[in-house]
Design a protein around this motif. Sequence first.
Motif, short mmCIF file in Angstrom:
data_model
loop_
_atom_site.label_atom_id
_atom_site.label_comp_id
_atom_site.label_asym_id
_atom_site.label_seq_id
_atom_site.Cartn_x
_atom_site.Cartn_y
_atom_site.Cartn_z
N ASP A 186 39.71 77.92 75.72
CA ASP A 186 38.86 78.69 74.79
C ASP A 186 38.80 78.01 73.41
OD1 ASP A 186 41.44 79.11 73.96
OD2 ASP A 186 41.28 81.29 73.84
N ASN A 187 39.30 76.77 73.31
CA ASN A 187 39.23 76.03 72.04
C ASN A 187 38.04 75.07 72.15
OD1 ASN A 187 39.63 74.61 69.72
ND2 ASN A 187 41.76 74.08 70.11
N PRO A 188 36.89 75.42 71.51
CA PRO A 188 35.63 74.71 71.77
C PRO A 188 35.65 73.22 71.41
CG PRO A 188 35.42 76.17 69.87
CD PRO A 188 36.74 76.47 70.49
N LEU A 189 34.85 72.44 72.14
CA LEU A 189 34.74 70.99 71.91
C LEU A 189 33.56 70.71 70.98
CD1 LEU A 189 35.13 69.79 75.62
CD2 LEU A 189 36.93 70.13 73.90
N ILE A 190 33.70 69.69 70.16
CA ILE A 190 32.59 69.22 69.32
C ILE A 190 31.75 68.26 70.15
CG2 ILE A 190 32.00 67.83 67.29
CD1 ILE A 190 34.58 68.92 65.96
N ILE A 191 30.41 68.40 70.10
CA ILE A 191 29.58 67.43 70.81
C ILE A 191 29.05 66.39 69.82
CG2 ILE A 191 28.96 69.23 72.50
CD1 ILE A 191 26.03 68.90 71.51
N HIS A 192 29.00 65.14 70.29
CA HIS A 192 28.64 64.02 69.43
C HIS A 192 27.28 63.48 69.85
CE1 HIS A 192 32.92 64.56 68.90
NE2 HIS A 192 32.85 63.83 67.80
N VAL A 193 26.38 63.33 68.87
CA VAL A 193 25.02 62.86 69.16
C VAL A 193 24.78 61.53 68.47
CG1 VAL A 193 24.08 65.18 69.54
CG2 VAL A 193 24.09 64.23 67.22
N ALA A 194 23.80 60.77 69.00
CA ALA A 194 23.54 59.43 68.47
C ALA A 194 22.77 59.47 67.16
CB ALA A 194 22.79 58.59 69.50
N SER A 195 21.89 60.46 67.03
CA SER A 195 21.17 60.57 65.76
C SER A 195 21.01 62.05 65.41
CB SER A 195 19.81 59.87 65.86
OG SER A 195 18.88 60.73 66.43
N PRO A 196 20.93 62.36 64.10
CA PRO A 196 20.90 63.76 63.67
C PRO A 196 19.78 64.58 64.33
CG PRO A 196 21.18 62.32 61.77
CD PRO A 196 20.97 61.43 62.95
N GLN A 197 18.63 63.95 64.58
CA GLN A 197 17.51 64.68 65.20
C GLN A 197 17.84 65.15 66.62
OE1 GLN A 197 17.46 61.71 63.37
NE2 GLN A 197 15.74 60.71 64.40
N ASP A 198 18.73 64.44 67.30
CA ASP A 198 19.06 64.79 68.68
C ASP A 198 19.70 66.18 68.78
OD1 ASP A 198 18.11 62.36 69.40
OD2 ASP A 198 20.06 61.45 69.81
N ALA A 199 20.25 66.67 67.68
CA ALA A 199 20.91 67.99 67.70
C ALA A 199 19.95 69.06 68.21
CB ALA A 199 21.40 68.35 66.31
N ALA A 200 18.67 68.91 67.93
CA ALA A 200 17.68 69.93 68.30
C ALA A 200 17.54 70.09 69.82
CB ALA A 200 16.32 69.59 67.68
N MET A 201 18.00 69.09 70.59
CA MET A 201 17.94 69.21 72.05
C MET A 201 19.06 70.11 72.57
SD MET A 201 17.08 65.44 73.55
CE MET A 201 18.02 64.35 72.48
N TYR A 202 20.11 70.26 71.78
CA TYR A 202 21.31 70.96 72.26
C TYR A 202 21.65 72.23 71.50
CZ TYR A 202 21.41 66.18 73.84
OH TYR A 202 21.04 64.97 74.36
N ALA A 203 20.99 72.42 70.34
CA ALA A 203 21.29 73.58 69.49
C ALA A 203 20.01 74.02 68.80
CB ALA A 203 22.33 73.19 68.45
N ASP A 204 20.00 75.30 68.35
CA ASP A 204 18.86 75.78 67.56
C ASP A 204 19.08 75.36 66.12
OD1 ASP A 204 17.76 77.00 69.81
OD2 ASP A 204 18.93 78.84 69.47
N THR A 205 18.45 74.26 65.74
CA THR A 205 18.62 73.75 64.37
C THR A 205 17.68 74.51 63.44
OG1 THR A 205 16.97 72.03 64.75
CG2 THR A 205 19.26 71.46 65.21
N ASP A 206 17.99 74.46 62.14
CA ASP A 206 17.11 75.12 61.17
C ASP A 206 16.97 74.22 59.93
OD1 ASP A 206 19.50 75.32 59.86
OD2 ASP A 206 19.66 77.50 59.99
N ALA A 207 16.29 74.74 58.89
CA ALA A 207 16.01 73.93 57.70
C ALA A 207 17.31 73.52 57.00
CB ALA A 207 15.10 74.70 56.74
N LEU A 208 18.30 74.40 57.02
CA LEU A 208 19.57 74.06 56.35
C LEU A 208 20.26 72.91 57.09
CD1 LEU A 208 21.59 74.48 54.16
CD2 LEU A 208 22.53 76.45 55.41
N TYR A 209 20.20 72.96 58.44
CA TYR A 209 20.74 71.83 59.21
C TYR A 209 20.06 70.54 58.78
CZ TYR A 209 21.64 68.37 62.72
OH TYR A 209 22.00 67.18 63.32
#
Length: 198
Positions: free
Chosen positions: A63-86
Amino acid sequence: MQTEHILITDPTEQATDIRRAACIIRTGGLVVFPTETVYGLGGDATNADASRRIYAAKGRPSDNPLIIHVASPQDAAMYADTDALYDRLAKAFMPGPLTVIMPRKPIIPLSTTGGLETVAVRCPSHPVAHALIAAAGVPIAAPSANLSGKPSTTTAAHVYADHAGRIEAIVDGGPCRVGVESTIIDLTCTPPRLLRPG
Ligand code: AMP
Ligand code: MG
């Protein structure tokens, strides 16, 4: 299991070695790799079995969550609901030692997020980490490579004692520069909350 030792001296000239490690990740294997903070124990973040193997290898509570690592900041949008603050944080601090928590997209299984509906995303600046994630073509779930309860590891030699014979490969990119874990900011609450100073 034989653990491959993959020594990287120049990531731009060692495309073959990086591809080899990336192939292991893509096929569900575990690879230790360097980031600018500490060494990580990585697996395909979209593969529930790979995440389960990470918890088992570290002796980490599931139950101790893992951090996921992406190659570029834009890729986050494929895996999470990003917003303007992100987007603003990404522009200012990524790639680098900042982790941002956002609502999870279903492609990231609950076994990666420790059962949470949120996911922690980071874009490392280390050239080997970057090259490995880009070549894998999947986000890499990676806690620090140390066994649970032990200090984080900044050299491949330290990792070796804990994981040799139990994971597919160790990518040795020399000592990590920072030695301190990433800063973590939770964007799923208002106002955003600093969970860990890095
Ligand atoms: P580490 O042990 O350095 O890999 O960092 C993982 C830590 O990030 C966890 O122990 C949590 O404190 C935090 N974390 C990761 N994902 C989440 C999440 N979805 N929600 C809240 N905290 C998280
Ligand atoms: Mg840790």
